[in-house]
Design an enzyme around this catalytic site. Structure first.
Site, mmCIF file in Angstrom:
data_model
loop_
_atom_site.group_PDB
_atom_site.id
_atom_site.type_symbol
_atom_site.label_atom_id
_atom_site.label_comp_id
_atom_site.label_asym_id
_atom_site.label_seq_id
_atom_site.Cartn_x
_atom_site.Cartn_y
_atom_site.Cartn_z
ATOM 1 N N LYS A 150 -46.293 -12.799 -44.709
ATOM 2 C CA LYS A 150 -47.420 -11.954 -44.332
ATOM 3 C C LYS A 150 -48.701 -12.787 -44.411
ATOM 4 O O LYS A 150 -48.941 -13.471 -45.401
ATOM 5 C CB LYS A 150 -47.509 -10.737 -45.253
ATOM 6 N N ASP A 180 -46.353 -12.290 -40.072
ATOM 7 C CA ASP A 180 -46.746 -10.905 -39.799
ATOM 8 C C ASP A 180 -48.219 -10.760 -40.138
ATOM 9 O O ASP A 180 -48.613 -10.857 -41.291
ATOM 10 C CB ASP A 180 -45.900 -9.958 -40.659
ATOM 11 N N GLU A 206 -45.779 -10.978 -35.775
ATOM 12 C CA GLU A 206 -45.818 -9.523 -35.648
ATOM 13 C C GLU A 206 -47.264 -9.055 -35.571
ATOM 14 O O GLU A 206 -48.107 -9.493 -36.354
ATOM 15 C CB GLU A 206 -45.154 -8.866 -36.866
ATOM 16 N N ASP A 231 -45.156 -4.081 -33.664
ATOM 17 C CA ASP A 231 -44.706 -3.371 -34.856
ATOM 18 C C ASP A 231 -45.471 -2.054 -34.958
ATOM 19 O O ASP A 231 -45.038 -1.029 -34.454
ATOM 20 C CB ASP A 231 -44.929 -4.268 -36.076
ATOM 21 N N LYS A 258 -38.825 0.324 -37.048
ATOM 22 C CA LYS A 258 -38.823 0.816 -38.426
ATOM 23 C C LYS A 258 -38.491 2.306 -38.368
ATOM 24 O O LYS A 258 -39.367 3.131 -38.073
ATOM 25 C CB LYS A 258 -40.189 0.583 -39.082
#
Length: 345
Positions: A150, A180, A206, A231, A258
């Site tokens: 991240k 991400d 992402e 995402d 997700k």
């Protein structure tokens, strides 16, 4: 007749976990419990505060309404809940669980028999440079060949240095690197940052810019030197037609499903079908569910037979998660049947 009830549960993080939205210390979740003819079905409605489209004041009231109207049946309830994707997901799980011979075996397969594993990425949380570096070392030591980092919390230069340090030791053939951004980049600077990242042979990024900037994201996807995965962009898009329009407009290289955020198994199937129609690949990621929700996502994911590493390694984040057969070993998620479920709330 089916009897339905629900319970709220607070998951506690072992370590505060950093995202571009702030530090997470706890995660609230709810369980829908169905009973019929002595059998029990369990489903988790994994609300994600600040991210879920159904993060609304009457959320718990909606779960209560579902339990009071459970005998409308799954199909009718799902139609009523189109703007509550996490509750849709919990219901799908609960009904599958009720129908199964084992409350926790929703999709029997080689995975649930412990014969096959699911390759997953190792997740590196945001934080100080040294903290992130230690996480990377730990993931590599425990056998991950795909790492997702991240970015967007510390300065970009420090993040690039961390990624460079991995690339000095491991080529892209040895370690796949995903990043991400959680929408952290400004559209005006995003392309320049993607060019810098692409020099490090990054697999994908992402959500480089915040969701809702459709034309900017479409332009970025058309010019990017680095594959882009949507995402958050998928959250809150309810109709099949609007999903189709979004993907045809943006033309991403990947999408990330997700289930808690996009309407469970049925919502995921819609997005995956549309992605494949638009020559985009995909993978599935959990969204900080307990092992109940993670178990459902993992079993569903295995049935789709993707060859890409999935984002399913979040079961070990909490101090008070439920004991389960799920186990992360050598960069994979495995189902170890000698380990038993312990679901007590």
């Amino acid at each position: 007749m089916i009897k339905a009830s629900y319970k709220k549960y607070i998951l506690n993080f072992k370590n505060p976990s950093g995202t571009s939205r702030g530090i997470l210390r706890t995660k609230e979740t709810w369980f829908i419990i169905l009973e019929k003819n002595g059998k029990i079905g369990i489903g988790e409605t994994g609300l994600f505060r600040g991210l879920s489209i159904d993060d609304v004041p009457n959320y718990e009231e909606k779960i209560k309404w579902v339990c009071n109207n459970i005998n409308l049946g799954l199909h009718n309830l799902l139609k009523e809940l189109c703007e509550f994707p996490s509750i849709q997901f919990g219901l799908e799980q609960a009904f599958l669980s009720l129908e199964s011979n084992n409350s926790f075996e929703l999709f029997p397969s080689e995975f649930t028999r412990g014969e096959q594993a699911i390759p997953i990425n190792g997740l590196v949380w945001m934080g100080e440079k040294e903290f992130m570096k230690n996480q990377i070392k730990e993931k590599l030591k425990t056998g991950f060949s795909c790492i997702k980092m991240k970015i967007g919390a510390i300065d970009f230069e420090s993040e690039i240095e961390l990624l460079k340090s991995i690339r000095k030791e491991f080529s892209s053939n040895e370690i796949e690197l995903r990043v991400d951004a959680n929408g952290a980049f400004n559209p005006n600077e995003a392309l320049e940052k993607l060019e810098i990242l692409s020099e490090l042979e990054i697999h994908s990024i992402e959500q480089p810019i915040k969701q809702g900037q459709i034309q900017e994201m479409a332009e970025l996807c058309s010019k990017t030197p680095l594959p882009i995965a949507l995402d958050e962009e998928l959250i809150g898009v309810f109709s099949f037609e609007n999903k189709r329009k979004l993907l045809e407009t943006i033309k991403p290289q990947f999408i990330i499903s997700k289930p808690s955020l996009i309407g469970g198994f049925s919502g995921s199937k819609d997005w995956i079908q549309l992605a494949e129609n638009n020559n985009a690949d995909w993978w599935i990621t959990s969204a900080l569910e307990s092992n109940i929700g993670l178990n459902a996502i993992a079993q569903f994911t295995y049935t789709l037979q993707s060859k890409l590493p999935q984002g399913l390694g979040t079961g070990g984040l909490f101090t008070n998660n439920f004991e389960s057969p799920l186990e992360v070993l050598n960069g994979t998620l495995q189902y170890t049947n000698s380990k038993k479920w312990n679901f007590k709330i």
